[in-house]
Design a protein around this motif. Structure first.
Motif, short mmCIF file in Angstrom:
data_model
loop_
_atom_site.label_atom_id
_atom_site.label_comp_id
_atom_site.label_asym_id
_atom_site.label_seq_id
_atom_site.Cartn_x
_atom_site.Cartn_y
_atom_site.Cartn_z
N PRO A 13 0.71 -1.13 -0.12
CA PRO A 13 -0.11 0.06 -0.01
C PRO A 13 0.75 1.28 -0.13
N CYS A 32 9.12 -1.39 -8.01
CA CYS A 32 9.66 -2.85 -8.20
C CYS A 32 9.04 -3.50 -6.94
N ASP A 33 8.58 -4.71 -7.23
CA ASP A 33 8.47 -5.57 -6.13
C ASP A 33 9.01 -6.96 -6.53
N PHE A 37 2.06 -9.96 -8.57
CA PHE A 37 0.84 -9.86 -7.87
C PHE A 37 -0.36 -10.68 -8.67
N CYS A 43 -1.57 -10.04 7.69
CA CYS A 43 -2.37 -8.75 8.04
C CYS A 43 -3.57 -9.03 8.80
N GLY A 44 -4.42 -8.07 9.67
CA GLY A 44 -5.67 -8.37 9.88
C GLY A 44 -6.72 -7.75 9.11
N ASP A 45 -6.18 -7.26 7.77
CA ASP A 45 -7.14 -6.99 6.63
C ASP A 45 -7.89 -5.75 6.84
N ASP A 113 -4.47 -5.36 -2.29
CA ASP A 113 -3.08 -4.98 -2.86
C ASP A 113 -3.09 -5.22 -4.08
N ASP A 164 9.57 -1.26 1.40
CA ASP A 164 9.80 -2.80 1.21
C ASP A 164 9.23 -3.39 2.52
N GLY A 276 5.81 -9.61 11.48
CA GLY A 276 6.29 -8.41 12.47
C GLY A 276 5.54 -7.08 12.25
N GLY A 306 -2.67 -1.08 15.91
CA GLY A 306 -1.96 -2.04 15.01
C GLY A 306 -2.27 -1.68 13.47
N ILE A 309 -1.63 0.27 7.53
CA ILE A 309 -2.22 0.25 5.99
C ILE A 309 -2.34 1.64 5.82
N GLY A 310 -3.10 2.56 6.56
CA GLY A 310 -3.43 3.80 6.37
C GLY A 310 -2.27 4.72 6.47
C1 FAD Z 1 -0.51 -9.96 11.88
C2 FAD Z 1 -0.70 -8.47 11.37
C3 FAD Z 1 -1.84 -7.89 11.49
C4 FAD Z 1 -2.05 -6.62 10.88
N1 FAD Z 1 -3.12 -6.03 10.87
C5 FAD Z 1 -3.59 -4.71 10.37
C6 FAD Z 1 -4.92 -4.14 9.99
O1 FAD Z 1 -5.98 -4.84 10.34
N2 FAD Z 1 -5.05 -2.98 9.64
C7 FAD Z 1 -3.80 -2.34 9.41
O2 FAD Z 1 -4.01 -1.33 8.90
N3 FAD Z 1 -2.57 -2.71 9.36
C8 FAD Z 1 -2.48 -3.90 9.92
N4 FAD Z 1 -1.04 -4.66 10.08
C9 FAD Z 1 0.04 -3.91 9.50
C10 FAD Z 1 -0.09 -3.68 7.90
O3 FAD Z 1 -0.17 -5.04 7.33
C11 FAD Z 1 1.17 -2.89 7.54
O4 FAD Z 1 1.56 -1.71 8.07
C12 FAD Z 1 1.26 -2.70 5.94
O5 FAD Z 1 1.20 -3.74 5.08
C13 FAD Z 1 2.56 -1.82 5.68
O6 FAD Z 1 2.41 -1.47 4.17
P1 FAD Z 1 3.96 -1.34 3.28
O7 FAD Z 1 3.44 -0.71 2.09
O8 FAD Z 1 4.79 -0.19 4.40
O9 FAD Z 1 4.53 -2.54 3.36
P2 FAD Z 1 4.26 -4.05 2.78
O10 FAD Z 1 2.53 -4.16 2.78
O11 FAD Z 1 4.92 -5.05 3.70
O12 FAD Z 1 4.77 -4.20 1.50
C14 FAD Z 1 6.13 -4.25 1.17
C15 FAD Z 1 6.24 -4.83 -0.33
O13 FAD Z 1 7.91 -4.78 -0.47
C16 FAD Z 1 7.86 -5.87 -1.39
N5 FAD Z 1 9.41 -6.26 -1.10
C17 FAD Z 1 10.06 -6.44 0.03
N6 FAD Z 1 11.41 -6.37 0.02
C18 FAD Z 1 11.78 -6.21 -1.29
C19 FAD Z 1 12.86 -5.84 -2.19
N7 FAD Z 1 14.13 -6.18 -1.65
N8 FAD Z 1 12.62 -5.75 -3.41
C20 FAD Z 1 11.31 -5.53 -3.92
N9 FAD Z 1 10.43 -5.66 -3.24
C21 FAD Z 1 10.49 -6.00 -1.96
C22 FAD Z 1 7.17 -6.99 -0.65
O14 FAD Z 1 7.05 -8.20 -1.37
C23 FAD Z 1 6.00 -6.17 -0.43
O15 FAD Z 1 5.00 -6.25 -1.41
C24 FAD Z 1 -0.86 -5.96 10.46
C25 FAD Z 1 0.50 -6.38 10.62
C26 FAD Z 1 0.43 -7.92 10.80
C27 FAD Z 1 1.81 -8.56 10.82
#
Ligand code: FAD
Length: 410
Positions: A13, A32-33, A37, A43-45, A113, A164, A276, A306, A309-310
């Motif tokens: 996100p 890049c990912d 997809f 996640c808790g979704d 996503d 990432d 984590g 927790g 996403i937002g």
């Molecule tokens: C158990 C659990 C429950 C949760 N419940 C909630 C909830 O209900 N509501 C909420 O808002 N948040 C929740 N969260 C938190 C939420 O999941 C994260 O805060 C959110 O996904 C962060 O988004 P992000 O884009 O920073 O990272 P991510 O969503 O982790 O995305 C990172 C991306 O980077 C890619 N990536 C990693 N390394 C590399 C690399 N070297 N090269 C290229 N790509 C790479 C990965 O494939 C991934 O697609 C929860 C988390 C956990 C663990």
């Protein structure tokens, strides 16, 4: 080798939002990912009001499309369960962002996503490279050399946005962000079908149980009668109490008579998975020479709810704005990117620091029982708490002893 102004690592996100906002400003980027997809994310979704408001700012047609889509259920509030199993229902804000859009949603991340990834793919200004794991980063003469390995440089970019996730290599290497167990949470998630007693308006459920405090057990409704069920506990507490969250999940359901009944016909649909949550309970430096850290890479998860996403999407929106200014002023210095830290914390710090205090307060099970017992009997208390979660100023009152004094005599 491709040259670009902005290279974004990670299309969750945070990264997807940054690329979409950049495109809306007419700026091309490379996103890049390492995954292809649709890909899952533990996640808790639950997608909060902040997710909804960022999507609305991006393009309200996207929000309307999500609203109409079967990948989500709309959610209208939260139920807080005290350790004594009593609960209060707290509706989310009534002034919804769009007439037809709910204040929050719940959608499996594999779907949400991918929904964003589809928007990215439809955008000609974004070069979306899936199956591309970036591992090598080097700053040379005001530019980033970015590679899948030291020998294979694939992009050269003026700005690097690291989105990432919780295990960000870039954040460790260049942001010097270390995992601190007292500012980190361990989480597990399981998908169940057939859980009984779900809320008619899809309120999410947070169960504050004595053995998990200040963490909690959750049940979030999903489309097709499924539910996301999980536990989140701070990592220092997991180690201190030698907790095994995967083992604990079925034990909690079995031991709690209300949950036992609600799960009596439920089926576990997938294995229990963990990941984590880097919490935003301390301020960190989240930018530097030519780079910005987003979302989990910047440790921006709300320490009480927790929610990440937002906050990731909000940081993506801000990073796009700062990138656009850096490009027009041709300034990619660490001093310039401090504006990013400033803006992220200006928008999020009040909430994060209050949530840190609420996380501290939620250690006390008796306090939960007390507040929920009061609210159950008294409408004014119910309304105060309801406002508290929607209004930061009112939430601030939680810190003041006078709030509890008033509760006592209400
Ligand atoms: C158990 C659990 C429950 C949760 N419940 C909630 C909830 O209900 N509501 C909420 O808002 N948040 C929740 N969260 C938190 C939420 O999941 C994260 O805060 C959110 O996904 C962060 O988004 P992000 O884009 O920073 O990272 P991510 O969503 O982790 O995305 C990172 C991306 O980077 C890619 N990536 C990693 N390394 C590399 C690399 N070297 N090269 C290229 N790509 C790479 C990965 O494939 C991934 O697609 C929860 C988390 C956990 C663990």
């Amino acid at each position: 080798m491709q040259k670009t102004d902005v290279c974004i690592v990670g299309a969750g996100p945070g990264g997807a939002t940054a690329s979409l906002f950049l495109a809306s400003k007419g700026i091309s980027s490379v996103l890049c990912d390492k995954a292809k997809f649709p890909r899952d994310k533990i996640c808790g979704d639950a997608l909060s009001g902040k997710t909804v408001s960022v999507l609305k700012k991006l393009d309200q047609r996207i929000l309307l499309e999500l609203t109409a889509s079967s990948i989500q259920v709309p959610s209208y509030g939260v139920k807080f369960f005290a350790p004594n199993n009593k609960f209060i229902r707290i509706p989310f804000l009534k002034n919804y962002p769009l007439e037809n859009a709910a204040p929050g949603f719940i959608s499996k991340r594999i779907h949400f996503d991918n929904f964003l990834a589809e928007k990215v793919k439809a955008e000609p200004a974004i070069h979306f490279a899936e199956n591309t794991e970036l591992k090598f980063f080097k700053r040379v003469n005001d530019e980033w050399l970015i590679g899948t390995s030291e020998r294979e440089i694939v992009f050269v970019s003026k700005i690097l946005i690291a989105a990432d996730g919780a295990h960000s290599q870039f954040a460790r290497q260049f942001g010097k962000i270390e995992m601190q167990p007292e500012h980190y949470c361990a989480g597990i998630r399981a998908y169940y079908s057939g859980v009984k007693g779900m809320d008619d308006e899809n309120f999410i459920e947070l169960h504050f149980m004595k053995d998990l405090l200040p963490g909690y057990f959750w049940i979030f409704p999903l489309p097709n009668g499924w539910a996301n069920v999980g536990i989140g506990v701070r990592s220092d507490i997991v180690s201190k109490r030698k907790m095994n969250l995967r083992k604990l999940l079925p034990e909690i359901i079995e031991k709690n008579p209300v949950l036992y009944e609600r799960f009596s016909n439920a089926k576990l649909e997938d294995e229990v998975r963990g990941y984590g949550l880097p919490l935003g309970s301390v301020k960190r430096k989240i930018s530097g020479d030519g780079f910005m850290l987003l979302g989990d890479a910047a440790s921006l998860i709300d320490p009480f709810t927790g929610e990440g996403i937002g906050n990731a999407m909000m940081s993506g929106m801000i990073a796009a704005d700062i990138s656009s200014k850096a490009i027009s002023e041709n300034n990619f210095s660490s001093d310039f990117f401090q504006k990013y830290d400033h803006e992220v914390y200006r928008k999020l710090w009040n909430e994060l620091s209050l949530s840190k205090r609420m996380q501290n307060l939620s250690r006390y099970g008796w306090l939960f029982n007390f507040v929920v017992n009061k609210a159950e009997k008294n409408k004014t208390v119910q309304e105060t708490i309801s406002c508290m979660f929607n209004d930061l100023n009112i939430r601030n009152r939680l810190r003041q002893p006078s709030f509890y004094f008033k509760l006592l005599f209400n």
